[in-house]
Design a protein around this motif. Structure first.
Motif, PDB file in Angstrom:
ATOM      1  N   LEU A  62       0.825  -1.200   0.000  1.00 14.69           N
ATOM      2  CA  LEU A  62       0.000   0.000   0.000  1.00 14.69           C
ATOM      3  C   LEU A  62       0.866   1.261   0.000  1.00 14.69           C
ATOM      4  CD1 LEU A  62      -2.761   1.227   0.080  1.00 14.69           C
ATOM      5  CD2 LEU A  62      -2.739   1.048   2.575  1.00 14.69           C
ATOM      6  N   ALA A  63       1.963   1.249   0.720  1.00 12.63           N
ATOM      7  CA  ALA A  63       2.877   2.395   0.734  1.00 12.63           C
ATOM      8  C   ALA A  63       3.468   2.636  -0.652  1.00 12.63           C
ATOM      9  CB  ALA A  63       3.981   2.169   1.769  1.00 12.63           C
ATOM     10  N   ALA A  64       3.792   1.564  -1.367  1.00  6.43           N
ATOM     11  CA  ALA A  64       4.349   1.688  -2.718  1.00  6.43           C
ATOM     12  C   ALA A  64       3.314   2.285  -3.663  1.00  6.43           C
ATOM     13  CB  ALA A  64       4.821   0.328  -3.225  1.00  6.43           C
ATOM     14  N   GLN A  71       3.765  10.150  -7.428  1.00  2.00           N
ATOM     15  CA  GLN A  71       4.660  10.386  -8.565  1.00  2.00           C
ATOM     16  C   GLN A  71       3.853  10.651  -9.838  1.00  2.00           C
ATOM     17  OE1 GLN A  71       7.370   7.182  -9.284  1.00  2.00           O
ATOM     18  NE2 GLN A  71       8.510   8.280 -10.858  1.00  2.00           N
ATOM     19  N   ALA A  72       2.773   9.898 -10.032  1.00  2.00           N
ATOM     20  CA  ALA A  72       1.927  10.104 -11.203  1.00  2.00           C
ATOM     21  C   ALA A  72       1.297  11.491 -11.180  1.00  2.00           C
ATOM     22  CB  ALA A  72       0.843   9.020 -11.261  1.00  2.00           C
ATOM     23  N   THR A  73       0.899  11.928  -9.986  1.00  2.00           N
ATOM     24  CA  THR A  73       0.302  13.264  -9.863  1.00  2.00           C
ATOM     25  C   THR A  73       1.319  14.346 -10.226  1.00  2.00           C
ATOM     26  OG1 THR A  73      -1.180  12.476  -8.129  1.00  2.00           O
ATOM     27  CG2 THR A  73      -0.828  14.863  -8.286  1.00  2.00           C
ATOM     28  N   GLN A  74       2.549  14.193  -9.763  1.00  2.00           N
ATOM     29  CA  GLN A  74       3.602  15.162 -10.088  1.00  2.00           C
ATOM     30  C   GLN A  74       3.887  15.183 -11.587  1.00  2.00           C
ATOM     31  OE1 GLN A  74       6.926  14.096  -7.663  1.00  2.00           O
ATOM     32  NE2 GLN A  74       6.044  14.925  -5.762  1.00  2.00           N
ATOM     33  N   GLN A  75       3.898  13.978 -12.188  1.00  2.00           N
ATOM     34  CA  GLN A  75       4.170  13.897 -13.626  1.00  2.00           C
ATOM     35  C   GLN A  75       3.045  14.563 -14.423  1.00  2.00           C
ATOM     36  OE1 GLN A  75       6.966  12.739 -15.053  1.00  2.00           O
ATOM     37  NE2 GLN A  75       6.144  13.479 -16.995  1.00  2.00           N
ATOM     38  N   ALA A  76       1.801  14.335 -13.991  1.00  2.00           N
ATOM     39  CA  ALA A  76       0.668  14.971 -14.670  1.00  2.00           C
ATOM     40  C   ALA A  76       0.754  16.486 -14.561  1.00  2.00           C
ATOM     41  CB  ALA A  76      -0.651  14.462 -14.066  1.00  2.00           C
TER      42      ALA A  76
END
Length: 268
Positions: A62-64, A71-76
């Motif tokens: 769950l932590a991963a 990370q996906a949010t930052q990339q978006a």
């Protein structure tokens, strides 16, 4: 022996001390238990009931997943910023291109307007010159007609030119059935052994310059300035000339007032 010796006694038998002690202990134990239970019940009735919530425990997977989501949010967000910058750059480029196109159109319009102005000025100048020449030719018509009878070589040149009236005008034409202005002049003067240059510019400076108020039959008329003439014809007397005018008229005979020349040269 006593008379009561055989009669059973009606008194209850005495209980032993041990039995009495045991019963007393049991009773005490029961009473003690009841007391404890009563006290516990009272205590439980006085204390509030508390519920315990168990919080979820994050496992390694769950932590991963949370880290990947972050990370996906930052990339978006980074992609959105990049697209915004590209859109802004494209909009700026389109605006600049539109401005350049508008400037180019303005420059082209200004260039066309300047060319039109120059052309109008040239036409006005040419019209003024023709008006002046027409007046000069009209005032000197009596002088011209006084020597309108062609003789000798001039008569031969004029006769050849008049014989071509009705032929077609073709740029570069030198006969026998189509001519341009200088081609007709060159061939006409060749009949009397005069070798004229081929083009109008050179024919306008061949021979001696004469004024338009002193023309003689056989003189070469030119339009434009000497050395840069754009048209030539031959004066035939009586205020008339013969020349290959243009594709619409061909070779014609016209009065000087039809298209007043700029000057003349005498070669005979």
């Amino acid at each position: 022996m006593s008379h009561t010796a055989h009669i059973r006694s009606h008194r209850k038998p005495r209980r032993s001390a041990s039995t009495i002690a045991m019963r007393t202990g049991v009773a005490s134990g029961v009473l003690g238990t009841l007391a404890v239970a009563t006290a516990a019940g009272s205590a439980n009735a006085a204390e509030p009931v508390t519920q315990t919530l168990e919080l979820p425990v994050f496992t390694g997977d769950l932590a991963a997943q949370v880290a990947q989501s972050a990370q996906a949010t930052q990339q978006a967000a980074a992609n959105y910023q990049l697209n915004a910058e590209r859109d802004a750059a494209a909009a700026a480029a389109a605006k600049e291109a539109k401005k350049d196109l508008a400037d180019a159109k303005k420059a082209e319009a200004k260039k066309k307007a300047e060319a039109a102005r120059k052309a109008a000025a040239e036409r006005a100048t040419r019209s003024a010159e023709r008006t002046t020449l027409s007046s000069t030719a009209s005032s000197s018509s009596s002088t011209s007609t006084s020597s309108s009878t062609a003789t000798g070589s001039a008569a031969a040149v004029i006769a050849f030119a008049k014989a071509q009236i009705g032929d077609a005008y073709v740029s570069g034409g030198t006969g026998p059935n189509s001519w341009d202005c200088s081609g007709l002049m060159q061939t006409a003067f060749k009949q009397v052994g005069v070798d004229l240059p081929r083009v109008s510019q050179d024919q306008s400076t061949f021979g001696t310059q004469v004024s338009l108020d002193n023309l003689q039959p056989g003189d070469i008329l030119y339009w434009g300035s000497a050395g840069s003439a754009y048209h030539v014809a031959i004066y035939v007397g009586d205020g008339m000339f013969v020349g290959a005018q243009n594709p619409s008229t061909g070779v014609v005979e016209k009065p000087l007032s039809y298209d007043p020349p700029s000057g003349a040269v005498r070669v005979l």
